[in-house]
Design an enzyme around this catalytic site. Sequence first.
Site, mmCIF file in Angstrom:
data_model
loop_
_atom_site.group_PDB
_atom_site.id
_atom_site.type_symbol
_atom_site.label_atom_id
_atom_site.label_comp_id
_atom_site.label_asym_id
_atom_site.label_seq_id
_atom_site.Cartn_x
_atom_site.Cartn_y
_atom_site.Cartn_z
ATOM 1 N N SER A 162 1.028 -1.109 -0.065
ATOM 2 C CA SER A 162 -0.206 -0.117 0.144
ATOM 3 C C SER A 162 0.921 1.375 0.192
ATOM 4 O O SER A 162 2.559 1.142 0.039
ATOM 5 C CB SER A 162 -0.955 -0.150 1.556
ATOM 6 O OG SER A 162 -1.685 1.429 1.352
ATOM 7 N N TYR A 199 -3.300 -0.868 10.420
ATOM 8 C CA TYR A 199 -2.895 -0.442 9.037
ATOM 9 C C TYR A 199 -1.735 0.084 8.474
ATOM 10 O O TYR A 199 -1.063 -0.890 7.345
ATOM 11 C CB TYR A 199 -4.118 -0.163 7.974
ATOM 12 C CG TYR A 199 -4.372 -0.262 6.308
ATOM 13 C CD1 TYR A 199 -3.541 0.380 5.378
ATOM 14 C CD2 TYR A 199 -4.527 -1.300 6.210
ATOM 15 C CE1 TYR A 199 -3.870 0.687 4.185
ATOM 16 C CE2 TYR A 199 -4.965 -1.721 4.436
ATOM 17 C CZ TYR A 199 -4.545 -0.826 3.622
ATOM 18 O OH TYR A 199 -4.318 -0.668 2.564
#
Length: 256
Positions: free
Chosen positions: A142, A155
């Site tokens: 990500s 996250y």
Amino acid sequence: MFSLDGKVAWVTGGSYGIGFAIATALSEAGANVVFNGIHEENIKRGIEEYKKNGLNVKGYICDVTKEEEVNAFVDMLIKEFGRIDILVNNAGIIKRIPAVDMTVDEYKEVVDVDLVAPFIVSKAVAPHMIRNGGGKIINICSLMSELGRETVCAYAAAKGGLKMLTRSLASEWGQYNIQVNGIAPGYIATPQTAPLRQDGNPFNEYIKARTPANRWGTPEDLKGPCVFLASKASDFVNGHVLFVDGGILAYIGKQP
Ligand code: NAP
Ligand code: GCO
């Protein structure tokens, strides 16, 4: 060079979203593709969608955080398909909660899916790739593998760890002709980011201004990069994290 004819690919979390686009791309490139998820209804809808697109992609229930379930699933895949050449660790969740309010259990739940599960799945698949003379593992990292932001600490920590797991497994398994790489999407329009784009959320326009491409990415933007990393074309690419982010990581952002 980009053909996947004769290859068997497993995409975790392929009922919709980025996983669906990746599984579609691998299937269109010639691979025999399977996916998994944890919600039967989503899997059924996904299979129907693949079929509508003329693709014979099989879907199964398997929770990637459960080691025994993953090991049994891999045994079934080997029995059914004889090999696993390509693994895409795509399944992931996010919780957007300020760190002071996030419980340790909530933090661990995100890390379990986004960081521990790619280890569980890669560890289960690798011996079969080693026996077959090689393979491709692609971890869906990500922008948060590099950047933080408020409310996504679990996250970002998991995706930062996934970047380093990618490099570490690449270091260990390169000798077996297994290439382990990452794809780091920017902001992509999927159910996961729907809350950031809906109901006039200012984040929607902010991301467009922050991205040189001046748009949100789509799952289709990830198809080509994934076929590249799954194919012979990337046999000497190992431990690399390919950012597919419209240039956001390179850009200071438009002057307000
Ligand atoms: P999504 O729309 O929320 O889809 C997530 C997928 O993961 C679903 O198919 C879900 O299956 C599956 N999944 C979740 N937990 C699972 C588990 N324990 N076992 C098996 N499958 C599980 O997410 P997305 O936006 O497509 O993102 C896919 C990946 O890309 C994630 O790793 C995400 O972190 C990453 N990513 C997304 C973006 C973005 O902007 N969207 C950007 C960078 C990276 P069920 O439907 O059965 O729950
Ligand atoms: C968020 C978003 C991001 C994207 C993606 C960016 O809340 O900031 O969900 O985390 O999902 O990971 O690359």
